[in-house]
Design an enzyme around this catalytic site. Structure first.
Site, mmCIF file in Angstrom:
data_model
loop_
_atom_site.group_PDB
_atom_site.id
_atom_site.type_symbol
_atom_site.label_atom_id
_atom_site.label_comp_id
_atom_site.label_asym_id
_atom_site.label_seq_id
_atom_site.Cartn_x
_atom_site.Cartn_y
_atom_site.Cartn_z
ATOM 1 C CE LYS A 26 11.575 -57.703 62.051
ATOM 2 N NZ LYS A 26 11.296 -58.485 60.826
ATOM 3 C CD GLU A 85 10.993 -47.814 64.858
ATOM 4 O OE1 GLU A 85 11.059 -47.188 65.930
ATOM 5 O OE2 GLU A 85 11.815 -48.680 64.523
ATOM 6 C CB SER A 104 14.593 -64.788 58.684
ATOM 7 O OG SER A 104 14.010 -64.419 57.446
HETATM 8 C C1 LIG Z 1 11.914 -58.276 59.539
HETATM 9 C C2 LIG Z 1 12.283 -59.515 58.860
HETATM 10 C C3 LIG Z 1 13.506 -59.647 58.147
HETATM 11 C C4 LIG Z 1 14.461 -58.508 57.950
HETATM 12 O O1 LIG Z 1 15.067 -58.039 59.110
HETATM 13 P P1 LIG Z 1 16.584 -58.334 59.440
HETATM 14 O O2 LIG Z 1 16.852 -57.436 60.583
HETATM 15 O O3 LIG Z 1 17.406 -58.010 58.234
HETATM 16 O O4 LIG Z 1 16.704 -59.765 59.797
HETATM 17 C C5 LIG Z 1 13.810 -60.868 57.595
HETATM 18 N N1 LIG Z 1 12.968 -61.919 57.676
HETATM 19 C C6 LIG Z 1 11.791 -61.840 58.335
HETATM 20 C C7 LIG Z 1 10.920 -63.036 58.388
HETATM 21 C C8 LIG Z 1 11.408 -60.637 58.941
HETATM 22 O O5 LIG Z 1 10.237 -60.563 59.588
#
Ligand SMILES: *Cc1c(COP(=O)(O)O)cnc(C)c1O
Length: 407
Positions: free
Chosen positions: A94, A116, A383
């Protein structure tokens, strides 16, 4: 060819074929147009590009590595690789778009970032970016979420952000979105609204995708350097879809690479309110100012959604994913809570990497795929890291050996 894709999608009005656009009140429309114009002008300037490049390298710690999972591959077959976004500063992908959005704010002379947050992950990433640039940061959060996600509230406050409790309605994400937009419209001259995924009205799905593209550009190059080939399969979890668009965007032209987006099947994929598999189970509609696949009730209102991973429980999805689904360029599949918890422990114990519950959805699906395609390579976008989830997982599901003892 790739360049052509990014020039064509979205079009000038923000559409990815029929999806996207900006279905918003006229006051907001004027503000979004200003942001769009500024983004096109500034993001292509030499100064902006070189400053963002320097931030990514020296502050975020990019490029993040691609890692070959020895023991996981041995167990499931296939050759499984991870793009380590969990090692990006602040522990998830993010920050890639938050630093981009905050840098744009700086170039526009804005003083305050506003957004938000649901579970608090976006709020923490944005508060990090605000601290870096010396900007004020105001995060709107439902009272219910504030109570549930206490550590993230404290993180935001430590980073200097103001957390504004939202006390009306269900006191969760939807009300927080309304409250943040309202606050933004009171002072659009000094403030900029920063969205948390490839969702919302134009230009956000485009901007966030562009800022996340670095993940795919790095991963494709790193994978080729490591193996001499392209991956046979690329897998990412899909909430709003920003980490997935980040990695997918580099492989769209590589027709020999299969691409999989993994949605949360929750506790029961056949019961509304028990999952958040928007593309697999939804239909096109308008939500939060843009058109995409959505989960809606009979009245056309966003349906209640659920996932064990709070970053995935959104009743809409990015417009670009909606288009790529219709094109059948990306295969959208799902993993349920149980498979996700198993994958959470598998990756922790076989590789020493605790994944975020969101990312564990992608790992779960990739392990299934590895069994089906034992001779192929699979690149997962990991992610984020799972430190934020450890107490919840152990309190709710116990350790794997606890389950063994019960049998
Ligand atoms: C917020 C988040 C997601 C989901 O958000 P996307 O916009 O679909 O990527 C996925 N993995 C992590 C670690 C997150 O914090």
């Amino acid at each position: 060819m790739a360049d052509n894709y990014f020039k064509t999608y979205p079009n000038k009005e923000g559409f990815f074929e029929e999806y996207g656009g900006a279905f918003i009140p006229p006051v907001l429309e004027a503000e979004m147009e200003k942001i769009t114009d500024a983004y096109h002008r500034i993001s292509k300037s030499h100064n902006f590009i070189s400053e963002l490049r320097s931030i990514r390298k020296h502050y975020q710690g990019r490029p993040t590595p691609v890692y070959y999972c020895n023991r996981l591959s041995e167990k499931y077959g296939g050759r499984i690789y991870l793009k380590r976004e969990d090692l990006n500063h602040s522990g998830a992908h993010k920050l890639n778009h938050c630093m981009g959005e905050a840098l744009l704010a700086k170039y526009l002379g804005k003083k305050r970032l506003i957004a938000e947050t649901g579970a608090g992950q976006h709020g923490v990433a944005l508060a990090t970016a605000a601290a870096y640039f010396g900007l004020e940061c105001e995060i709107h959060m439902g009272e219910v979420d504030i109570a549930k996600e206490h550590p993230n509230v404290v993180r935001m406050q430590i980073l200097g952000a103001e957390v504004v409790p939202v006390t009306h309605g269900l006191k969760t994400l939807k009300e927080a979105v309304d409250s943040a937009f309202e606050a933004y419209l009171k002072d659009p001259v000094n403030t900029i609204y920063c969205i948390g995924s490839v969702v919302g009205p134009h230009p956000f799905p485009m901007m966030v995708r562009d800022f996340q593209r670095v993940v795919g550009i790095e991963a494709r190059e790193q994978f080729k350097e490591m193996t001499g080939e392209l991956p046979d399969n690329v897998v990412a979890c899909v909430g709003g879809g920003s980490n997935a668009m980040g990695i997918f965007s580099a492989f769209l032209d590589d027709t020999e690479t299969s691409i999989y987006g993994v949605e949360p099947a929750g506790r029961d994929i056949n019961t509304i309110g028990e999952h958040a598999a928007t593309i697999t189970h939804g239909s096109p509609g308008i939500i939060h100012g843009f058109k995409c696949y959505t989960l809606q009730d009979e009245k056309g209102e966003p349906a209640p959604v659920y996932s064990v991973a709070s970053g995935l429980d959104y009743p809409g999805v990015g417009p670009e994913h909606s288009m790529l689904h219709d094109w059948k360029r990306v295969n959208y599949a799902s993993a349920n809570d149980e498979e996700t918890i198993d994958a959470f422990y598998e990756l922790s114990r076989l590789e020493g990497i605790i994944p975020a519950l969101e990312s564990a959805h992608a790992v779960a699906y990739a392990c299934k795929l590895a069994k089906e395609k034992p001779n192929q390579s699979i690149l997962i976008n990991l992610s984020g890291r799972g430190d934020k989830d450890i107490d919840f997982v152990v309190d709710t599901f116990g350790l794997p050996e606890d389950a063994e003892k019960k049998k």
